[in-house]
Design a protein around this motif. Structure first.
Motif, PDB file in Angstrom:
ATOM      1  N   GLY A 433      47.908  37.299  40.894  1.00 27.29           N
ATOM      2  CA  GLY A 433      48.948  37.859  40.411  1.00 27.29           C
ATOM      3  C   GLY A 433      49.482  39.095  39.721  1.00 27.29           C
ATOM      4  N   ILE A 434      47.674  39.364  39.227  1.00 28.83           N
ATOM      5  CA  ILE A 434      47.350  40.422  39.003  1.00 28.83           C
ATOM      6  C   ILE A 434      47.672  41.708  40.197  1.00 28.83           C
ATOM      7  CG2 ILE A 434      45.786  42.069  38.708  1.00 28.83           C
ATOM      8  CD1 ILE A 434      44.945  39.762  36.648  1.00 28.83           C
ATOM      9  N   ALA A 435      47.148  41.543  41.193  1.00 29.15           N
ATOM     10  CA  ALA A 435      47.045  41.923  42.551  1.00 29.15           C
ATOM     11  C   ALA A 435      48.964  42.280  43.003  1.00 29.15           C
ATOM     12  CB  ALA A 435      46.417  40.990  43.645  1.00 29.15           C
ATOM     13  N   ARG A 436      49.369  41.241  42.680  1.00 33.30           N
ATOM     14  CA  ARG A 436      50.922  41.175  42.890  1.00 33.30           C
ATOM     15  C   ARG A 436      51.422  42.356  41.787  1.00 33.30           C
ATOM     16  NH1 ARG A 436      54.279  40.966  46.501  1.00 33.30           N
ATOM     17  NH2 ARG A 436      55.903  39.404  45.758  1.00 33.30           N
ATOM     18  N   THR A 437      51.045  42.046  40.461  1.00 33.68           N
ATOM     19  CA  THR A 437      51.978  43.225  40.078  1.00 33.68           C
ATOM     20  C   THR A 437      51.484  44.933  39.876  1.00 33.68           C
ATOM     21  OG1 THR A 437      51.678  40.935  37.938  1.00 33.68           O
ATOM     22  CG2 THR A 437      52.231  43.631  37.145  1.00 33.68           C
ATOM     23  N   MET A 438      50.751  44.538  40.323  1.00 33.95           N
ATOM     24  CA  MET A 438      49.943  45.720  40.649  1.00 33.95           C
ATOM     25  C   MET A 438      49.880  46.822  41.602  1.00 33.95           C
ATOM     26  SD  MET A 438      46.255  46.195  38.106  1.00 33.95           S
ATOM     27  CE  MET A 438      46.067  47.285  38.262  1.00 33.95           C
ATOM     28  N   GLU A 439      50.628  46.142  42.531  1.00 37.39           N
ATOM     29  CA  GLU A 439      50.918  46.239  43.793  1.00 37.39           C
ATOM     30  C   GLU A 439      49.378  46.857  45.039  1.00 37.39           C
ATOM     31  OE1 GLU A 439      53.860  49.537  43.384  1.00 37.39           O
ATOM     32  OE2 GLU A 439      55.231  47.844  43.275  1.00 37.39           O
ATOM     33  N   ALA A 440      48.525  45.723  44.927  1.00 35.45           N
ATOM     34  CA  ALA A 440      47.473  46.266  45.736  1.00 35.45           C
ATOM     35  C   ALA A 440      47.850  45.919  47.060  1.00 35.45           C
ATOM     36  CB  ALA A 440      46.695  44.724  45.052  1.00 35.45           C
ATOM     37  N   THR A 441      46.620  46.100  48.129  1.00 38.05           N
ATOM     38  CA  THR A 441      46.955  46.362  49.284  1.00 38.05           C
ATOM     39  C   THR A 441      45.701  45.748  49.790  1.00 38.05           C
ATOM     40  OG1 THR A 441      45.595  48.287  49.748  1.00 38.05           O
ATOM     41  CG2 THR A 441      47.804  48.483  49.452  1.00 38.05           C
ATOM     42  N   GLU A 442      45.409  45.407  51.135  1.00 35.97           N
ATOM     43  CA  GLU A 442      44.100  44.904  51.617  1.00 35.97           C
ATOM     44  C   GLU A 442      42.700  45.838  51.188  1.00 35.97           C
ATOM     45  OE1 GLU A 442      44.826  47.918  54.826  1.00 35.97           O
ATOM     46  OE2 GLU A 442      45.739  47.265  53.100  1.00 35.97           O
ATOM     47  N   GLU A 443      43.656  46.734  51.320  1.00 37.67           N
ATOM     48  CA  GLU A 443      41.919  48.005  51.360  1.00 37.67           C
ATOM     49  C   GLU A 443      41.220  48.009  49.506  1.00 37.67           C
ATOM     50  OE1 GLU A 443      39.948  49.566  52.705  1.00 37.67           O
ATOM     51  OE2 GLU A 443      41.147  49.381  54.503  1.00 37.67           O
ATOM     52  N   ASP A 444      42.652  47.794  48.093  1.00 39.91           N
ATOM     53  CA  ASP A 444      41.815  47.271  46.924  1.00 39.91           C
ATOM     54  C   ASP A 444      40.939  46.198  47.451  1.00 39.91           C
ATOM     55  OD1 ASP A 444      43.395  49.695  45.765  1.00 39.91           O
ATOM     56  OD2 ASP A 444      45.317  48.391  45.859  1.00 39.91           O
ATOM     57  N   LEU A 445      41.112  44.799  47.802  1.00 42.68           N
ATOM     58  CA  LEU A 445      40.817  43.772  47.090  1.00 42.68           C
ATOM     59  C   LEU A 445      40.251  43.845  48.017  1.00 42.68           C
ATOM     60  CD1 LEU A 445      44.031  41.376  47.475  1.00 42.68           C
ATOM     61  CD2 LEU A 445      42.493  41.884  46.049  1.00 42.68           C
ATOM     62  N   PHE A 446      39.471  43.991  49.749  1.00 46.55           N
ATOM     63  CA  PHE A 446      38.454  44.519  50.151  1.00 46.55           C
ATOM     64  C   PHE A 446      37.715  45.150  48.840  1.00 46.55           C
ATOM     65  CE2 PHE A 446      40.671  45.537  54.247  1.00 46.55           C
ATOM     66  CZ  PHE A 446      40.887  44.044  54.308  1.00 46.55           C
ATOM     67  N   HIS A 447      37.580  46.055  48.057  1.00 53.04           N
ATOM     68  CA  HIS A 447      36.880  46.729  47.617  1.00 53.04           C
ATOM     69  C   HIS A 447      36.005  46.165  46.178  1.00 53.04           C
ATOM     70  CE1 HIS A 447      36.174  49.061  50.496  1.00 53.04           C
ATOM     71  NE2 HIS A 447      37.693  49.732  50.574  1.00 53.04           N
ATOM     72  N   THR A 448      37.254  45.113  46.009  1.00 53.70           N
ATOM     73  CA  THR A 448      36.477  43.997  43.935  1.00 53.70           C
ATOM     74  C   THR A 448      35.695  44.019  44.816  1.00 53.70           C
ATOM     75  OG1 THR A 448      38.896  44.578  44.090  1.00 53.70           O
ATOM     76  CG2 THR A 448      37.535  42.804  43.279  1.00 53.70           C
ATOM     77  N   ILE A 449      34.516  43.576  43.304  1.00 52.51           N
ATOM     78  CA  ILE A 449      33.220  42.798  43.822  1.00 52.51           C
ATOM     79  C   ILE A 449      33.548  41.468  43.218  1.00 52.51           C
ATOM     80  CG2 ILE A 449      31.065  42.579  43.050  1.00 52.51           C
ATOM     81  CD1 ILE A 449      31.099  45.720  43.158  1.00 52.51           C
ATOM     82  N   PHE A 450      33.504  40.468  43.817  1.00 58.45           N
ATOM     83  CA  PHE A 450      33.952  39.061  43.293  1.00 58.45           C
ATOM     84  C   PHE A 450      32.464  38.496  43.005  1.00 58.45           C
ATOM     85  CE2 PHE A 450      37.552  40.033  45.533  1.00 58.45           C
ATOM     86  CZ  PHE A 450      38.501  38.957  45.146  1.00 58.45           C
ATOM     87  N   PRO A 451      31.845  37.479  41.809  1.00 63.49           N
ATOM     88  CA  PRO A 451      30.996  37.800  41.055  1.00 63.49           C
ATOM     89  C   PRO A 451      30.556  36.067  41.895  1.00 63.49           C
ATOM     90  CG  PRO A 451      32.340  36.184  39.904  1.00 63.49           C
ATOM     91  CD  PRO A 451      32.934  37.434  41.173  1.00 63.49           C
ATOM     92  N   HIS A 452      29.279  35.890  42.657  1.00 60.64           N
ATOM     93  CA  HIS A 452      28.258  34.885  43.088  1.00 60.64           C
ATOM     94  C   HIS A 452      27.587  34.155  42.034  1.00 60.64           C
ATOM     95  CE1 HIS A 452      26.636  32.634  46.764  1.00 60.64           C
ATOM     96  NE2 HIS A 452      25.261  32.531  45.953  1.00 60.64           N
ATOM     97  N   PRO A 453      28.039  33.639  42.239  1.00 61.88           N
ATOM     98  CA  PRO A 453      28.632  31.760  42.782  1.00 61.88           C
ATOM     99  C   PRO A 453      30.078  30.992  42.156  1.00 61.88           C
ATOM    100  CG  PRO A 453      26.792  30.573  41.795  1.00 61.88           C
ATOM    101  CD  PRO A 453      26.427  32.121  41.577  1.00 61.88           C
ATOM    102  N   THR A 454      30.538  31.259  42.810  1.00 61.56           N
ATOM    103  CA  THR A 454      31.607  31.629  41.655  1.00 61.56           C
ATOM    104  C   THR A 454      33.026  30.906  42.872  1.00 61.56           C
ATOM    105  OG1 THR A 454      33.177  33.883  41.687  1.00 61.56           O
ATOM    106  CG2 THR A 454      31.703  32.831  40.399  1.00 61.56           C
ATOM    107  N   LEU A 455      33.775  29.908  42.733  1.00 58.91           N
ATOM    108  CA  LEU A 455      35.466  29.787  43.366  1.00 58.91           C
ATOM    109  C   LEU A 455      36.049  30.684  44.018  1.00 58.91           C
ATOM    110  CD1 LEU A 455      36.386  26.730  41.606  1.00 58.91           C
ATOM    111  CD2 LEU A 455      34.769  26.282  43.452  1.00 58.91           C
ATOM    112  N   SER A 456      35.490  31.852  43.383  1.00 60.17           N
ATOM    113  CA  SER A 456      37.037  32.477  43.199  1.00 60.17           C
ATOM    114  C   SER A 456      36.277  33.910  44.224  1.00 60.17           C
ATOM    115  CB  SER A 456      36.710  33.608  42.202  1.00 60.17           C
ATOM    116  OG  SER A 456      35.690  35.154  42.127  1.00 60.17           O
ATOM    117  N   GLU A 457      34.994  33.899  44.907  1.00 57.84           N
ATOM    118  CA  GLU A 457      35.421  34.590  46.135  1.00 57.84           C
ATOM    119  C   GLU A 457      36.239  33.881  47.225  1.00 57.84           C
ATOM    120  OE1 GLU A 457      29.858  34.643  46.883  1.00 57.84           O
ATOM    121  OE2 GLU A 457      30.378  33.055  45.799  1.00 57.84           O
ATOM    122  N   MET A 458      36.729  32.953  46.920  1.00 61.03           N
ATOM    123  CA  MET A 458      37.107  32.268  48.822  1.00 61.03           C
ATOM    124  C   MET A 458      38.181  33.476  48.593  1.00 61.03           C
ATOM    125  SD  MET A 458      37.067  28.097  48.567  1.00 61.03           S
ATOM    126  CE  MET A 458      37.637  27.588  46.530  1.00 61.03           C
TER     127      MET A 458
END
Length: 473
Positions: A433-458
C-alpha cells in the motif's frame, strides 16, 4: 432542548463519522456528532472488530486441534459458544467506549438521537434531532456530513428474507443462539467467507453458494482459485455459478432449493442460513429527497471531495458506495473536513490505493489492479509470484500454504497491484500500500531491505521474480 449552532455536524458515529469529527475539531471547527444507536457504528459494534475476535477464536481453536504438530499435547478440545460470543461482545464494548473518550478529548459534542434534514435556508438545510424520548431540537451547522453507513442487502423474494432465527444477517451470525451443525452461507465476498471460515473451523458442515463463477470475485483470479482449494481442503462445500431459488423454513431447519451450475435444482437441509450478498446505504428517513440530495441505487451521489451538490451537505463512507471499508470511510472523512476547512494540497481519494482484507483462513489481501484488469486497461505487465513454501518463517510458523503475487507495468516499472493469500497477509499488504501511494517502481522495491526471517521477505521475492531475479525458488 435549546437549538445549537456548530461549524460542522456529523450524522453517524462510525469510522467515517467519528474520524471526520475528530479531524474537524483538530482544525478548530466547532463540531457535533449525532448518533442514533452506538458510538463506533457497525464496524466497532457489529462488524470489523467483533468478527475479528470470533475469527481469532477459530484460529486458536484450529491450532489447539493441531497441537501435536508443534510438539504439544492438547486433549478433549472443545469450545463454549456463549463464552466465545461474550469475548467478542466485550471487546466491542471496550472499543466503543474508547470512542466516547475520544469525543470528550477532542471536545466534540455528542447528541444521541435521530437526525433529519429540514427546510433549507440561506446557509443550507438545518437538522432536526429527535431523542429516544421523542424530544426534538434543531442543530444549526454550516456544514453537515452524512456518515450513516450501510446495512445488509436482502433478497426481496419469498422465503429469503432474514428472520433473525433461521435466516441470519451478519449481526445474528455474530451472536448465535445455537451452534448450527449445518450452515448455508449465501455469498462468497469478504463477509460471507469470513463467517464460513469461522463456523467451519468450529465444526459446522459449511456450504457456500456464489452466483459468480468463482469465490471472492473481487480478488485476482489466481488468488480466488487458491482460496477455493484451501477452503475445500478444510471441508467446506462450495458451489459457484449457483443460486438459492427458495428457502423453506421447517420446525427446526431450513430446506434450500439450490440451482446448480448445470441448471439442475437440488434440495439441501440446513440448521441456519447466513445471507451475505452485499450491503445497501442507510439513506432513508433523512429527508434527503426534501433538500435535493441525489440517491442512486441505494447510495448518495457525491463529487470527488464528497459534496452532494446541495450547499453545505456532504456524505462519506459506506453510504456513498463501494468499496465498503472502514478505512476508506475514515480517509474520506479526513478529505471532506480538510476541504471544508480550506486546507491546501487536499487530494481526492484514489480507490486503487485502498487495500482490501479478508480475515478468513488463509487470509486474503490485495491492493491495486488484478492481472486481468491491468491487461484490460492496456498495460503490458510483468508478474511475479512467490509461494509461502519457500519462506523459512512461514514453515517455522506451520503456515506453509500461501502465495504472494505482484504485477508491474513493463514499460515504467510501476507497481500496479499486489495480491496475497496466506498467514498474516492482512498485515503484510500495507507494505505494498505504501509502495503504491509513493508510486514505487521495481527498482525501489529491489533496493528495499526486508528483515530476515520474516514473512515480508516473500514480498521482496515476488518482486524479484517478476524480473527473473528470484532467490529462493
Amino acid at each position: 432542548m435549546a437549538d445549537q449552532k456548530f461549524d460542522v455536524a456529523v450524522i453517524g458515529a462510525g469510522p467515517g463519522g467519528y474520524v471526520a469529527a475528530i479531524r474537524a475539531s483538530q482544525l478548530g471547527l466547532k463540531t457535533v456528532i449525532i448518533e442514533r444507536e452506538h458510538l463506533g457504528g457497525v464496524c466497532l459494534n457489529w462488524g470489523c472488530i467483533p468478527t475479528k475476535a470470533l475469527l481469532r477464536t477459530a484460529e486458536v481453536y484450529t491450532n489447539m486441534k493441531h497441537a501435536e504438530a508443534f510438539g504439544l499435547k492438547a486433549e478433549n478440545i472443545g469450545f463454549d459458544l456463549d463464552a466465545v460470543v461474550q469475548r467478542s461482545r466485550k471487546i466491542s464494548k471496550q472499543l466503543a467506549g474508547g470512542i466516547g473518550y475520544l469525543m470528550k478529548k477532542h471536545k466534540v459534542t455528542v447528541i444521541d438521537g435521530v437526525a433529519k434534514f429540514t427546510g433549507a435556508n440561506g446557509k443550507g438545510p438545518s437538522l432536526t434531532v429527535t431523542d429516544k424520548d421523542g424530544k426534538t431540537q434543531t442543530v444549526h451547522a454550516d456544514h453537515k456530513i452524512i456518515a450513516t453507513g450501510a446495512r445488509a442487502r436482502t433478497i426481496p423474494q419469498a422465503g429469503l428474507e432474514p428472520d433473525g432465527k433461521f435466516i441470519w444477517t451478519a449481526k445474528e451470525a455474530m451472536v448465535p443462539d445455537t451452534f448450527p451443525k449445518r450452515l448455508l452461507v449465501i455469498g462468497s465476498g469478504a463477509i460471507g467467507i469470513e463467517f464460513a471460515s469461522f463456523y467451519n473451523a468450529l465444526g459446522a458442515e459449511t456450504t457456500v453458494v456464489e452466483m459468480i463463477d468463482r469465490i471472492l470475485p473481487a480478488e485476482d483470479e489466481e488468488i480466488s482459485a487458491f482460496a477455493l482449494k484451501a477452503f475445500q481442503s478444510q471441508g467446506m462445500k462450495i458451489h459457484t455459478g449457483a443460486q438459492v431459488e427458495k428457502l423453506e423454513k421447517g420446525k427446526d431447519s431450513v430446506t434450500a432449493h439450490l440451482k446448480m451450475k448445470d441448471g439442475k435444482t437440488e434440495k439441501q437441509e440446513f440448521d441456519r442460513v447466513v445471507l451475505a450478498i452485499g450491503i445497501v446505504g442507510n439513506t432513508e428517513n433523512l429527508g434527503l429527497e426534501d433538500i435535493g440530495v441525489k440517491v442512486d441505487r441505494g447510495h448518495i451521489v457525491v463529487d470527488e471531495y464528497l459534496s452532494t451538490g446541495v450547499k453545505g451537505v456532504y456524505a462519506i463512507g459506506d453510504v456513498v458506495g463501494a468499496p465498503w471499508l472502514a478505512h476508506k470511510a475514515s480517509h474520506e472523512g479526513v478529505i471532506c473536513v480538510e476541504k471544508i476547512a480550506g486546507l491546501n494540497n487536499v487530494h481526492p481519494l484514489d480507490t486503487s490505493l485502498i487495500p482490501g482484507c479478508t480475515y478468513c483462513s488463509p487470509q486474503v489481501a490485495s491492493v491495486g489492479l488484478t492481472e486481468a484488469k491491468a491487461k484490460a486497461a492496456g498495460y503490458k505487465v510483468k508478474v511475479g509470484k512467490f509461494p509461502f513454501q519457500g519462506n523459512g518463517k512461514a514453515i517455522a510458523l506451520g503456515e506453509p500454504e500461501g502465495l504472494i503475487k505482484t504485477i508491474f507495468d513493463e514499460k515504467t516499472g510501476e507497481l500496479l497491484g499486489a495480491h496475497l493469500i496466506g498467514a498474516e497477509v492482512t498485515e503484510l499488504i500495507q507494505g505494498f500500500g505504501i509502495a503504491r501511494t509513493m508510486e514505487a517502481t521495481e527498482e525501489d522495491l529491489f533496493h528495499t531491505i526486508f528483515p530476515h526471517p520474516t514473512l515480508s521477505e516473500m514480498m521482496h521475492e515476488s518482486v524479484l521474480d517478476a524480473y527473473g531475479r528470484v532467490m529462493h525458488i
